[in-house]
Write an enzyme that holds these catalytic residues in place. Structure first.
Site, PDB file in Angstrom:
ATOM      1  N   LYS A 170       9.142 -19.224-103.830  1.00  0.00           N
ATOM      2  CA  LYS A 170       9.065 -20.199-104.913  1.00  0.00           C
ATOM      3  C   LYS A 170       8.310 -19.647-106.127  1.00  0.00           C
ATOM      4  O   LYS A 170       8.780 -18.740-106.782  1.00  0.00           O
ATOM      5  CB  LYS A 170       8.444 -21.484-104.384  1.00  0.00           C
ATOM      6  CG  LYS A 170       9.076 -22.003-103.085  1.00  0.00           C
ATOM      7  CD  LYS A 170      10.565 -22.247-103.197  1.00  0.00           C
ATOM      8  CE  LYS A 170      11.170 -22.997-102.027  1.00  0.00           C
ATOM      9  NZ  LYS A 170      11.071 -22.324-100.730  1.00  0.00           N
ATOM     10  N   ARG A 199       8.974  -2.831 -88.754  1.00  0.00           N
ATOM     11  CA  ARG A 199       8.731  -4.198 -88.298  1.00  0.00           C
ATOM     12  C   ARG A 199       7.246  -4.544 -88.334  1.00  0.00           C
ATOM     13  O   ARG A 199       6.875  -5.706 -88.457  1.00  0.00           O
ATOM     14  CB  ARG A 199       9.283  -4.387 -86.876  1.00  0.00           C
ATOM     15  CG  ARG A 199       8.966  -5.753 -86.274  1.00  0.00           C
ATOM     16  CD  ARG A 199       9.803  -6.055 -85.038  1.00  0.00           C
ATOM     17  NE  ARG A 199       9.794  -4.995 -84.061  1.00  0.00           N
ATOM     18  CZ  ARG A 199       8.798  -4.751 -83.207  1.00  0.00           C
ATOM     19  NH1 ARG A 199       7.701  -5.485 -83.226  1.00  0.00           N
ATOM     20  NH2 ARG A 199       8.887  -3.759 -82.329  1.00  0.00           N
ATOM     21  N   TYR A 212       6.796 -30.900 -96.262  1.00  0.00           N
ATOM     22  CA  TYR A 212       8.161 -30.408 -96.475  1.00  0.00           C
ATOM     23  C   TYR A 212       9.019 -30.679 -95.239  1.00  0.00           C
ATOM     24  O   TYR A 212       8.534 -30.621 -94.111  1.00  0.00           O
ATOM     25  CB  TYR A 212       8.095 -28.911 -96.790  1.00  0.00           C
ATOM     26  CG  TYR A 212       9.414 -28.205 -96.774  1.00  0.00           C
ATOM     27  CD1 TYR A 212      10.401 -28.509 -97.716  1.00  0.00           C
ATOM     28  CD2 TYR A 212       9.691 -27.229 -95.822  1.00  0.00           C
ATOM     29  CE1 TYR A 212      11.621 -27.870 -97.694  1.00  0.00           C
ATOM     30  CE2 TYR A 212      10.917 -26.577 -95.801  1.00  0.00           C
ATOM     31  CZ  TYR A 212      11.875 -26.903 -96.737  1.00  0.00           C
ATOM     32  OH  TYR A 212      13.099 -26.272 -96.714  1.00  0.00           O
ATOM     33  N   ASP A 271      -0.879 -25.496 -97.011  1.00  0.00           N
ATOM     34  CA  ASP A 271       0.294 -24.979 -97.710  1.00  0.00           C
ATOM     35  C   ASP A 271       0.016 -25.108 -99.206  1.00  0.00           C
ATOM     36  O   ASP A 271      -0.058 -26.211 -99.750  1.00  0.00           O
ATOM     37  CB  ASP A 271       1.538 -25.775 -97.315  1.00  0.00           C
ATOM     38  CG  ASP A 271       2.818 -25.218 -97.936  1.00  0.00           C
ATOM     39  OD1 ASP A 271       2.744 -24.601 -99.012  1.00  0.00           O
ATOM     40  OD2 ASP A 271       3.896 -25.425 -97.352  1.00  0.00           O
TER      41      ASP A 271
END
Length: 394
Positions: free
Chosen positions: A209, A59, A112, A184
């Site tokens: 993406k 983790r 977004y 972003d």
């Protein structure tokens, strides 16, 4: 030959991998171990508190994931990078690391849809004030920043309207009031835009993406100043939005061809945008590579290419979209972007599916808007495919 890696094409292939290569392998291995063993308890402790290199628990860190982070760090020219399970995890974790009740964020209306939901729904619940400015209105944004804020959040180009914001100008305004600038950079990628060089403090990515490029792995990342990234990493390691090592491997593989893919995708996008601009069934085309784009001049200065994303509005709106989309042969009708295959869809089922029609209208997103992620196919084939699909609209 110089040892430094200068060109992004070379960085995409070679950077960040050397330390992870073991047993003579030429590719970074997938390490699926959850935990890492130590016979020496003192060494174990030093690794656990960060005094010594190593891993203790999946983790927190992982060798495969670390190689992905290092490659992206080098591509973005940042001091540090940390990763996440998704792009939205990168955005939400980075914001929540620094924001507390009473703080203020200044951002854009055109972000977004998931990001917009954080700004319009989730942060206000925590008594965090959010002011959303008309995207591209730099004067209005400067006025709002001057009132004081903790974070200036930019997305440029925006998803899906492909609007541009001057990063350098907004970062300077943020610094005057002691605010941080987050950008972003998903649409532009580090191939086309370097926000840290333009004054940003943190760069965010949906690695799902363009970075991965093959629509087969989820991931997100934050790159920037070491002190900021360390704080974000600490928030993420406790809250648990960890990148899977198998996803990290797929993203690393995809990033090797990042420069090649982006070059072809933006070549196709430019050709397609110019074709659509003159078509009788198209109301408007949004692509920063077009000279009549509202902020073509800003994009020309702060980007080295205009990217593989465009959007366009059809005459006849939603009825036209319903006729047009099924006729496309060389395009996935799906809620994704940045892949080697062309991917197309309306904002109402992709970027802003979480928003109501009224919310989309308020954000300046018509129901007939089509988001087009150009793939790496031959441009002539894509043009012919678009032409026959547009001809089918009655």
């Amino acid at each position: 030959m110089k040892n430094s890696l200068i060109n992004n094409a070379t960085k995409s292939v070679w950077s960040g991998e050397k330390e992870a290569l073991v047993h003579g392998a030429s590719q970074v291995p997938v390490v699926n171990s959850v935990a890492y063993t130590y016979d020496d308890i003192d060494e174990w402790y030093e690794v656990a508190i960060g005094k010594k290199k190593g891993h203790i628990y999946g983790r927190n860190t992982n060798p495969t994931v670390q190689a992905f982070e290092e490659k992206l760090r080098i591509l973005e020219n940042g001091e540090a990078c940390t990763s996440f399970s998704t792009g939205m995890a990168a955005i939400s974790n980075s914001l929540l690391t620094f924001l507390t009740p009473g703080d203020r964020v200044v951002s854009l209306k055109d972000t977004y849809g998931g990001t917009n939901k954080i700004f319009s729904e989730f942060l206000p619940r925590l008594q965090i004030e959010v002011t959303l400015v008309d995207t591209g209105d730099h004067e209005q944004m400067e006025r709002e920043i001057a009132k004081g804020c903790k974070i200036v959040y930019l997305e440029t180009p925006t998803n899906p309207t492909v609007k541009i914001t001057n990063i350098d100008r907004m970062a300077k305004a943020a610094k005057e009031v002691g605010a941080m600038t987050f950008v972003d950079n998903t649409f532009a990628t580090p191939i086309n835009q370097q926000p840290l060089h333009l004054g940003a403090d943190l760069v965010l990515h949906s690695a799902t993406k363009f970075l991965g490029g093959h629509a087969d792995a989820l991931g997100g990342a934050a790159v920037g100043k070491k002190d900021l990234v360390e704080k974000i990493y600490h928030y993420r390691e406790i809250n648990g939005a960890t990148m899977d090592p198998n996803a990290a491997y797929l993203l690393l593989r995809g990033m090797k061809t990042l420069k090649l893919r982006v070059d072809q995708q933006q070549k196709n996008a430019q050709i397609i945008a110019e074709f659509l601009q003159g078509h009788e069934k198209v109301e408007a085309v949004y692509y920063p590579g077009l000279k009549d784009h509202r902020h073509h001049d800003i994009a020309s200065r702060q980007m080295t290419g205009f990217g593989g994303m465009l959007s366009f509005a059809l005459k006849g709106e939603l009825d036209a979209v319903r006729q047009f989309l099924p006729k496309l042969k060389y395009a996935h009708k799906a809620a994704n972007l940045g892949a080697v295959e062309t991917t197309v869809g309306p904002a109402r089922t992709t970027s802003h599916v979480e928003n109501t029609p009224e919310e989309r209208a308020a954000l300046g997103i018509p129901e007939g808007l089509v988001r087009y992620s150009a793939g790496i196919e031959d441009s002539t084939d894509l043009l012919n495919d678009l032409a026959q699909a547009l001809d089918a609209i009655e």
